[in-house]
Design an enzyme around this catalytic site. Structure first.
Site, short mmCIF file in Angstrom:
data_model
loop_
_atom_site.label_atom_id
_atom_site.label_comp_id
_atom_site.label_asym_id
_atom_site.label_seq_id
_atom_site.Cartn_x
_atom_site.Cartn_y
_atom_site.Cartn_z
N HIS A 90 0.85 -1.19 0.00
CA HIS A 90 0.00 0.00 0.00
C HIS A 90 0.89 1.24 0.00
O HIS A 90 2.05 1.20 0.42
CB HIS A 90 -0.90 0.02 1.23
CG HIS A 90 -2.05 -0.95 1.14
ND1 HIS A 90 -2.97 -1.08 2.14
CD2 HIS A 90 -2.41 -1.82 0.17
CE1 HIS A 90 -3.88 -1.99 1.79
NE2 HIS A 90 -3.54 -2.47 0.59
N GLU A 92 1.11 3.76 1.86
CA GLU A 92 1.72 4.13 3.15
C GLU A 92 2.93 3.26 3.48
O GLU A 92 3.94 3.74 3.99
CB GLU A 92 0.70 4.00 4.29
CG GLU A 92 -0.57 4.81 4.10
CD GLU A 92 -1.70 3.97 3.52
OE1 GLU A 92 -1.50 3.35 2.47
OE2 GLU A 92 -2.78 3.97 4.11
N CYS A 120 -5.73 1.59 6.18
CA CYS A 120 -6.33 0.32 6.61
C CYS A 120 -5.65 -0.12 7.91
O CYS A 120 -4.71 0.53 8.40
CB CYS A 120 -6.16 -0.73 5.52
SG CYS A 120 -4.45 -1.30 5.33
N CYS A 123 -1.79 -0.69 7.56
CA CYS A 123 -0.99 0.53 7.48
C CYS A 123 -1.05 1.33 8.78
O CYS A 123 -0.05 1.94 9.18
CB CYS A 123 -1.47 1.38 6.30
SG CYS A 123 -1.18 0.58 4.70
ZN ZN Z 1 -3.21 0.00 3.89
#
Ligand code: ZN
Length: 209
Positions: A90, A92, A120, A123
């Protein structure tokens, strides 16, 4: 699990009237939980990175940038799940990995993580582990958001470290970019793996399941 009771109020006014989530964290120097002027600037920077996810990799347009306490960019990222064959890639995570390498430390003390979509759970926990001081996010994610929408991991008092959160910076722009991407997918433009399902505010950008 639907949107939690602790979900922050939405803001329709990009860049202003920002919701506060969380509190001054324990074990962390005071960090503002309302937007400061440079937050908008860095969110715009994250939006540019989100474009790279879409344009270069045909991935969900989420961008992230890590800025240190001196205001220097030390890590940038955008979604790379498909390109990297990496479920953890992701925006991040990519940005925090790069930041860690840049400073030679797995702790990113005093840093702010800007991301165009609410983090999420994965992260959010990575941000806690990294000792990120603040997370500033754009669009809310009512399906998997872990900064107040579904889970509230960043402000959970059971952690040794809590992260100050500013929600909804340029939320409209960030959300529109995601909606535009998913509209394109539904219209048959490309065959990205990202959800063509869902009719919510936008199909959750970074589906983790
Ligand atoms: Zn994430």
């Amino acid at each position: 699990m639907r949107t939690g009771e602790r979900c922050s109020p939405r803001t329709e006014d990009a860049g202003s009237s920002l919701a506060e989530v969380g509190s001054s964290p324990t074990g962390n120097a005071y960090q503002p939980t309302t937007a400061v002027p440079e937050d908008t600037h860095w969110m715009q920077h994250a939006l540019v990175l989100a474009e790279r996810a879409c344009n270069e990799d045909d991935e969900i347009p989420v961008g992230a940038v890590v800025v240190d306490a001196e205001g220097q960019v030390i890590g940038e990222g955008w979604n790379r799940n498909i390109a990297e064959c990496d479920p953890s890639a992701h925006a991040e995570i990519v940005a925090m990995r790069r930041a860690g390498r840049a400073v030679g430390n797995h702790r990113l003390v005093g840093c702010t993580l800007y991301v165009t979509l609410e983090p999420c759970a994965m992260c959010a926990m990575a941000a806690v582990h990294a000792r990120i001081a603040r997370v500033v996010f754009g669009a809310f994610d009512p399906k998997t958001g872990a900064a107040g929408s579904v889970f509230d991991l960043l402000a959970d008092p059971r952690h040794n470290h809590r992260v100050a959160v500013v929600a909804g910076v340029l939320a409209d722009e960030c959300g529109q970019r995601l909606r535009q991407y998913f509209r394109g997918k539904r219209a048959g433009v490309g065959t990205g793996a990202a959800g063509a399902d869902g009719e919510g505010p936008f199909p959750t950008g970074q589906t983790c399941g």
